[in-house]
Design a protein around this motif. Structure first.
Motif, short mmCIF file in Angstrom:
data_model
loop_
_atom_site.label_atom_id
_atom_site.label_comp_id
_atom_site.label_asym_id
_atom_site.label_seq_id
_atom_site.Cartn_x
_atom_site.Cartn_y
_atom_site.Cartn_z
N PHE A 189 91.69 -8.85 38.50
CA PHE A 189 91.89 -7.48 38.25
C PHE A 189 92.88 -7.13 39.27
CE2 PHE A 189 91.16 -3.02 37.70
CZ PHE A 189 91.25 -2.81 36.13
N THR A 190 93.98 -6.48 39.03
CA THR A 190 94.83 -6.25 39.65
C THR A 190 95.37 -4.63 39.59
OG1 THR A 190 96.82 -6.73 38.34
CG2 THR A 190 95.86 -8.37 39.89
N LEU A 191 96.23 -4.34 40.41
CA LEU A 191 96.94 -2.88 40.33
C LEU A 191 97.54 -2.90 39.07
CD1 LEU A 191 98.41 -2.34 43.98
CD2 LEU A 191 96.39 -1.37 42.95
N LEU A 192 98.26 -3.91 38.62
CA LEU A 192 99.08 -3.75 37.36
C LEU A 192 97.87 -3.47 36.14
CD1 LEU A 192 101.42 -6.56 37.41
CD2 LEU A 192 102.04 -4.42 36.97
N ASP A 193 96.84 -4.10 36.16
CA ASP A 193 95.69 -3.63 35.17
C ASP A 193 95.38 -2.23 35.00
OD1 ASP A 193 95.58 -6.38 33.97
OD2 ASP A 193 94.87 -7.00 36.10
N CYS A 194 95.28 -1.70 36.35
CA CYS A 194 94.85 -0.29 36.66
C CYS A 194 95.94 0.65 36.15
CB CYS A 194 94.55 -0.13 38.09
SG CYS A 194 93.27 -0.56 38.83
N SER A 195 97.29 0.31 36.33
CA SER A 195 98.35 0.93 35.70
C SER A 195 98.47 0.98 34.33
CB SER A 195 99.54 0.46 36.66
OG SER A 195 100.67 1.09 35.83
N ASP B 282 99.91 -14.67 26.70
CA ASP B 282 100.02 -16.00 26.11
C ASP B 282 100.59 -17.04 26.85
OD1 ASP B 282 99.42 -17.60 23.81
OD2 ASP B 282 101.34 -17.48 23.17
N ARG B 283 100.87 -16.81 28.15
CA ARG B 283 101.55 -17.76 28.93
C ARG B 283 100.60 -18.90 29.15
NH1 ARG B 283 99.39 -13.74 31.77
NH2 ARG B 283 98.24 -14.23 33.52
N ASP B 284 101.16 -20.03 29.61
CA ASP B 284 100.53 -21.20 29.95
C ASP B 284 99.88 -20.97 31.24
OD1 ASP B 284 101.20 -22.85 27.91
OD2 ASP B 284 103.05 -23.46 28.98
N GLY B 285 98.52 -21.56 31.31
CA GLY B 285 97.67 -21.14 32.70
C GLY B 285 97.09 -19.98 32.72
N ARG B 286 96.82 -19.09 31.79
CA ARG B 286 96.16 -18.01 31.89
C ARG B 286 94.82 -18.36 31.27
NH1 ARG B 286 95.07 -13.68 27.96
NH2 ARG B 286 94.25 -11.93 28.94
N THR B 287 93.73 -18.19 32.08
CA THR B 287 92.27 -18.70 31.55
C THR B 287 91.46 -17.30 31.60
OG1 THR B 287 91.73 -19.12 34.03
CG2 THR B 287 92.53 -20.88 32.51
N GLY B 288 92.00 -16.14 32.20
CA GLY B 288 91.11 -15.26 32.59
C GLY B 288 91.29 -14.03 31.59
N ASP B 289 90.72 -12.82 31.87
CA ASP B 289 90.88 -11.44 30.79
C ASP B 289 92.21 -10.54 31.07
OD1 ASP B 289 88.86 -12.28 29.16
OD2 ASP B 289 87.23 -11.14 30.63
N TYR B 290 92.65 -10.96 32.43
CA TYR B 290 93.80 -9.82 32.79
C TYR B 290 95.01 -10.42 32.87
CZ TYR B 290 89.14 -8.03 34.12
OH TYR B 290 87.77 -7.59 34.06
N LEU B 291 95.90 -9.71 33.32
CA LEU B 291 97.36 -9.61 33.12
C LEU B 291 98.21 -10.59 33.84
CD1 LEU B 291 99.68 -8.24 31.32
CD2 LEU B 291 100.18 -6.76 33.01
N VAL B 292 97.93 -10.59 35.18
CA VAL B 292 98.62 -11.29 36.32
C VAL B 292 98.10 -13.00 36.46
CG1 VAL B 292 99.44 -11.35 38.74
CG2 VAL B 292 98.95 -8.89 37.39
N GLY B 293 98.85 -13.74 36.97
CA GLY B 293 98.76 -15.09 37.19
C GLY B 293 97.85 -15.68 36.07
#
Length: 292
Positions: free
Chosen positions: A224-230, A208-219
């Motif tokens: 899509f990142t390692l964090l999403d894979c984990s 829910d953070r500001d600046g998130r425009t995509g589907d995934y967790l980071v930035g």
């Protein structure tokens, strides 16, 4: 059979990626079978190993190349199929994202190769890449992402990756404590459910953070990142376990709508679907943990 782990490479990665949430660190142990059992106590020890030498020289050069990979993972209830390990699922997602070929070898305690037991304590998942072997899912994922760059699964700055990783701290241990607890519905069960809801709230806030425009967790959530894979396999365990053992006591869709939408996105990822194992396998695994 001679298997070794090139600690000079791991130490270099330590130095390059120090302070990252995804770094080779003292808690991830690298054992060298040729020279006895040894673990990294700090990045300094890793640096000293580079300085002092004594490690076998890689015949194929300093940079690993694709091919001849075998991934040893926990087997399912029949001893041959893919088991329920979310950490193995994580590694398989990374391999799929990077389009790396590998041989998948589900193993039981009885069918693990002797060298894996003797030199790595039988730890799985274990990735053997030619003469090298890596254990611990985070270490394996970092190895793959560092040397097999495309697509890069840590595309954001280390600080951004680290901040995102903080929201997952304690999540899977909370899942495990809650799903393993019996009897269901007693006072302790309610406490553990509350702890899990607190952990899920941290992930919801990250989404829910500001600046998130995509589907995934980071930035910005666009990559899509390692964090999403984990995280994806652990969320799969969560949803399956809640339904199988806790009568869906946590209504994820209602209480955590952003998390529910996030799960839909990562569960639809090809790397997740192509490495999936049946829900029944997860139920089998947690049933064993619950003593059923």
């Amino acid at each position: 059979m001679e298997i070794f782990c090139p600690c000079y490479i791991l130490a270099i990665v330590c130095l390059i990626q120090n302070s990252s949430a995804y770094t080779y660190s003292a808690k991830y142990t690298s054992r060298i079978s040729k020279f006895g059992s040894r673990s990294f106590k700090s990045n300094i020890i890793g640096l000293n190993m580079i300085r002092t030498g004594g490690l076998e020289i890689r015949e194929e050069g300093a940079t690993p190349t694709a091919g001849d990979m075998t991934l040893y993972i926990k087997a399912g209830p029949d001893g041959k199929s893919v088991g329920d390990c979310p950490f193995a699922h994580f590694v398989r997602m990374v391999l799929h994202e990077k389009n790396l070929d590998y041989t998948l070898t589900p193993s039981t305690q009885e069918t693990k190769p002797n060298w894996l037991i003797d030199h790595y304590g039988g730890s799985m998942p274990a990735l053997r890449h030619r003469k090298e072997c890596y254990v611990e899912s985070d270490v394996i994922a970092q190895y793959l992402d560092f040397f097999f760059v495309e697509p890069k699964l840590s595309p954001y700055k280390k600080k951004v990756m680290s901040e995102a990783a903080e929201c997952t701290d304690g999540f899977f241990p909370a899942v495990a404590r809650y799903l393993k607890h019996t009897p269901d519905g007693d006072e302790r069960d309610v406490e553990l459910r509350g702890d899990l809801e607190d952990a899920l709230t941290k992930i919801e806030q990250q989404l829910d953070r500001d600046g998130r425009t995509g589907d995934y967790l980071v930035g910005d959530g666009e990559q899509f990142t390692l964090l999403d894979c984990s995280l994806a396999p652990k969320l799969y365990h969560l949803t399956t376990g809640l339904r199988a053992f806790k009568n869906d006591a946590i209504d994820v869709k209602t209480i955590f709508p952003l998390l529910a939408k996030y799960m839909e996105a990562i569960f639809n990822r090809e790397s997740f679907k192509e490495t999936l194992y049946p829900e029944e396998t997860i139920v089998w695994g947690w049933s064993n943990a619950r003593g059923n």
